[in-house]
Design an enzyme around this catalytic site. Sequence first.
Site, PDB file in Angstrom:
ATOM      1  N   HIS A  76      -8.754  -3.849  -7.426  1.00  0.00           N
ATOM      2  CA  HIS A  76      -7.528  -3.884  -6.623  1.00  0.00           C
ATOM      3  C   HIS A  76      -7.547  -2.819  -5.539  1.00  0.00           C
ATOM      4  O   HIS A  76      -7.149  -3.068  -4.394  1.00  0.00           O
ATOM      5  CB  HIS A  76      -6.304  -3.661  -7.508  1.00  0.00           C
ATOM      6  CG  HIS A  76      -5.705  -4.921  -8.029  1.00  0.00           C
ATOM      7  ND1 HIS A  76      -5.194  -5.907  -7.222  1.00  0.00           N
ATOM      8  CD2 HIS A  76      -5.523  -5.361  -9.307  1.00  0.00           C
ATOM      9  CE1 HIS A  76      -4.729  -6.892  -7.958  1.00  0.00           C
ATOM     10  NE2 HIS A  76      -4.928  -6.598  -9.230  1.00  0.00           N
ATOM     11  N   GLU A  84       1.223  -0.857 -16.917  1.00  0.00           N
ATOM     12  CA  GLU A  84       1.701  -2.042 -16.209  1.00  0.00           C
ATOM     13  C   GLU A  84       1.214  -3.296 -16.939  1.00  0.00           C
ATOM     14  O   GLU A  84       1.990  -4.201 -17.234  1.00  0.00           O
ATOM     15  CB  GLU A  84       1.185  -2.032 -14.776  1.00  0.00           C
ATOM     16  CG  GLU A  84       1.536  -3.278 -13.980  1.00  0.00           C
ATOM     17  CD  GLU A  84       0.812  -3.342 -12.643  1.00  0.00           C
ATOM     18  OE1 GLU A  84       1.266  -4.108 -11.775  1.00  0.00           O
ATOM     19  OE2 GLU A  84      -0.212  -2.648 -12.469  1.00  0.00           O
ATOM     20  N   HIS A  85      -0.087  -3.368 -17.208  1.00  0.00           N
ATOM     21  CA  HIS A  85      -0.689  -4.481 -17.949  1.00  0.00           C
ATOM     22  C   HIS A  85      -1.305  -3.933 -19.228  1.00  0.00           C
ATOM     23  O   HIS A  85      -2.037  -2.942 -19.188  1.00  0.00           O
ATOM     24  CB  HIS A  85      -1.806  -5.152 -17.142  1.00  0.00           C
ATOM     25  CG  HIS A  85      -1.390  -5.622 -15.780  1.00  0.00           C
ATOM     26  ND1 HIS A  85      -1.700  -4.925 -14.636  1.00  0.00           N
ATOM     27  CD2 HIS A  85      -0.701  -6.713 -15.388  1.00  0.00           C
ATOM     28  CE1 HIS A  85      -1.221  -5.575 -13.583  1.00  0.00           C
ATOM     29  NE2 HIS A  85      -0.608  -6.659 -14.009  1.00  0.00           N
ATOM     30  N   SER A 114      -1.889  -0.220  -9.121  1.00  0.00           N
ATOM     31  CA  SER A 114      -1.957  -1.122 -10.265  1.00  0.00           C
ATOM     32  C   SER A 114      -2.805  -0.520 -11.386  1.00  0.00           C
ATOM     33  O   SER A 114      -3.674   0.315 -11.155  1.00  0.00           O
ATOM     34  CB  SER A 114      -2.540  -2.462  -9.815  1.00  0.00           C
ATOM     35  OG  SER A 114      -2.324  -3.441 -10.793  1.00  0.00           O
ATOM     36  N   ASN A 124       0.831  -1.202   0.000  1.00  0.00           N
ATOM     37  CA  ASN A 124       0.000   0.000   0.000  1.00  0.00           C
ATOM     38  C   ASN A 124       0.869   1.256   0.000  1.00  0.00           C
ATOM     39  O   ASN A 124       2.089   1.205  -0.162  1.00  0.00           O
ATOM     40  CB  ASN A 124      -0.955  -0.023   1.199  1.00  0.00           C
ATOM     41  CG  ASN A 124      -0.204  -0.059   2.533  1.00  0.00           C
ATOM     42  OD1 ASN A 124       0.986   0.252   2.602  1.00  0.00           O
ATOM     43  ND2 ASN A 124      -0.897  -0.429   3.591  1.00  0.00           N
ATOM     44  N   GLN A 145      -9.144  -5.075 -12.756  1.00  0.00           N
ATOM     45  CA  GLN A 145      -8.085  -4.179 -12.294  1.00  0.00           C
ATOM     46  C   GLN A 145      -8.617  -3.175 -11.286  1.00  0.00           C
ATOM     47  O   GLN A 145      -7.960  -2.854 -10.286  1.00  0.00           O
ATOM     48  CB  GLN A 145      -7.478  -3.443 -13.488  1.00  0.00           C
ATOM     49  CG  GLN A 145      -6.113  -2.854 -13.208  1.00  0.00           C
ATOM     50  CD  GLN A 145      -5.103  -3.948 -12.895  1.00  0.00           C
ATOM     51  OE1 GLN A 145      -5.079  -4.987 -13.534  1.00  0.00           O
ATOM     52  NE2 GLN A 145      -4.273  -3.729 -11.896  1.00  0.00           N
ATOM     53  N   ASP A 191      -1.826 -12.730 -13.420  1.00  0.00           N
ATOM     54  CA  ASP A 191      -1.791 -12.484 -11.978  1.00  0.00           C
ATOM     55  C   ASP A 191      -1.549 -13.764 -11.198  1.00  0.00           C
ATOM     56  O   ASP A 191      -0.977 -13.732 -10.107  1.00  0.00           O
ATOM     57  CB  ASP A 191      -3.113 -11.871 -11.513  1.00  0.00           C
ATOM     58  CG  ASP A 191      -3.145 -10.362 -11.653  1.00  0.00           C
ATOM     59  OD1 ASP A 191      -2.085  -9.782 -11.929  1.00  0.00           O
ATOM     60  OD2 ASP A 191      -4.227  -9.771 -11.476  1.00  0.00           O
ATOM     61  N   HIS A 195      46.498   5.201 -14.965  1.00  0.00           N
ATOM     62  CA  HIS A 195      45.848   4.151 -15.747  1.00  0.00           C
ATOM     63  C   HIS A 195      46.788   3.675 -16.854  1.00  0.00           C
ATOM     64  O   HIS A 195      46.965   2.467 -17.071  1.00  0.00           O
ATOM     65  CB  HIS A 195      44.544   4.665 -16.375  1.00  0.00           C
ATOM     66  CG  HIS A 195      43.376   4.683 -15.440  1.00  0.00           C
ATOM     67  ND1 HIS A 195      43.324   5.491 -14.344  1.00  0.00           N
ATOM     68  CD2 HIS A 195      42.207   3.989 -15.476  1.00  0.00           C
ATOM     69  CE1 HIS A 195      42.172   5.302 -13.720  1.00  0.00           C
ATOM     70  NE2 HIS A 195      41.471   4.387 -14.385  1.00  0.00           N
TER      71      HIS A 195
END
Length: 435
Positions: free
Chosen positions: A263, A327-328, A238, A212, A260, A361, A420
């Site tokens: 959620h 996201e999806h 989400s 959360n 979705q 999922d 170097h």
Amino acid sequence: MKRIDWDRLDQAGRIAALARPAWRNSTETRAAVARTIAQVRERGDTALRELTRRFDRCELESLRVGEAEFAAAEESLPDDLKRAIAEAHGRIETFHRACAPQPVRVETAPGVVCERILRPIDRVGLYVPAGGAPLPSTALMLGVPAQIAGCREVVLCTPPRADGRCDETVLYAARLCGIGQVYKLGGAQAIAAMAYGSESVPRCDKLFGPGNVWVTEAKLQVPADSDGVAVDMPAGPSEVLVIADAEADPRHVAADLLAQAEHGPDSQSMLISPSARLLDAASACIDVQLLSLPRAETAAKALGHGCLILAGSLQQAVDISNAYAPEHLIINTVAARSLLPGIANAGSIFLGAWSPESVGDYCSGTNHVLPTYGAARAWSGLSVASFQKQVTVQELSADGLRGIGPCAVTLARAEQLDAHARAVSLRLQTLEDAA
């Protein structure tokens, strides 16, 4: 959900249409999380017990789940649920093993061997939420790649119920992944415990898992601290974006958007289609399906952040999706795969009418811990690689150094880094003197 005609929007209107719900925490939230982290760092288990009493309303004798609790959890679950968890575990393992990074060894010049070797992160901390509902699927998504990567120690935190026990399905899934260290801790205090350690909870090297607003804020603060630890990825609420054509079943589209939305109230569901009829039908189906959802109030609030976007074409829909970087992404069109080459930004893609996001999922095999809030423009979802370090190795023979050493000397001098250059030129001189 707002109805939008994309071609009638100016640039400012298009940016506003794709805006996410505000989730970055208020000054008060940031300060509260900082106080929680400080309490855990200063007072360890004592603070963890006090915070659990305050937020989870339970007294804990032991922060760690005991063997008897694991056994009782397994005994309490119906066989069909255990079989489903085991089946999901098997497919997730199959996919993640196939995608796991492999060592590399290549000779880049005669006598110059370069390698990439893989080393697991030693101790990882997994967070499995259980606020609105228990998430055994998240225990699998985190536990399986950690197990394949070979992490020496895996620590899992999940919030306790009021009776002081953790959800039985989460415990069963954790044990299936070989995880024996489970702690009854939730929220920012769980993140703090795994990041800094306490008398009971070991300090971890990297933290994983969704949560959360308090968990998310803690995962922002911990890596910013010089004494903190790494985290898996930036995350927010989400989200799903659906591209659908006129042939898509509006009932299926509506169900995906609602899946979705349930959620949380800050989730976001977006639908883009060149078909006004499909947008109308999906909207009507949402209204009908919403009536029978147990989490209807939550879903309704989330839908307030969503949009129904009328696009001029499927190609324009793809362009809008890339700008949003979901996201999806569900592509519910007749020739869904034909659009795939054009998709640049998405956490996970679901192709065709028979590929609901819900299977990702739970049990298709891919991982559901994914970048949100536009992070898919630059970040990938969780994988075995997330739990590993990729270390490079180089080994040169004398002839190998003779071959590429002058190149290194020239470049080092161009950068005015004489030490170097000397580290190479001295060796070259030694080889010349010995010849």
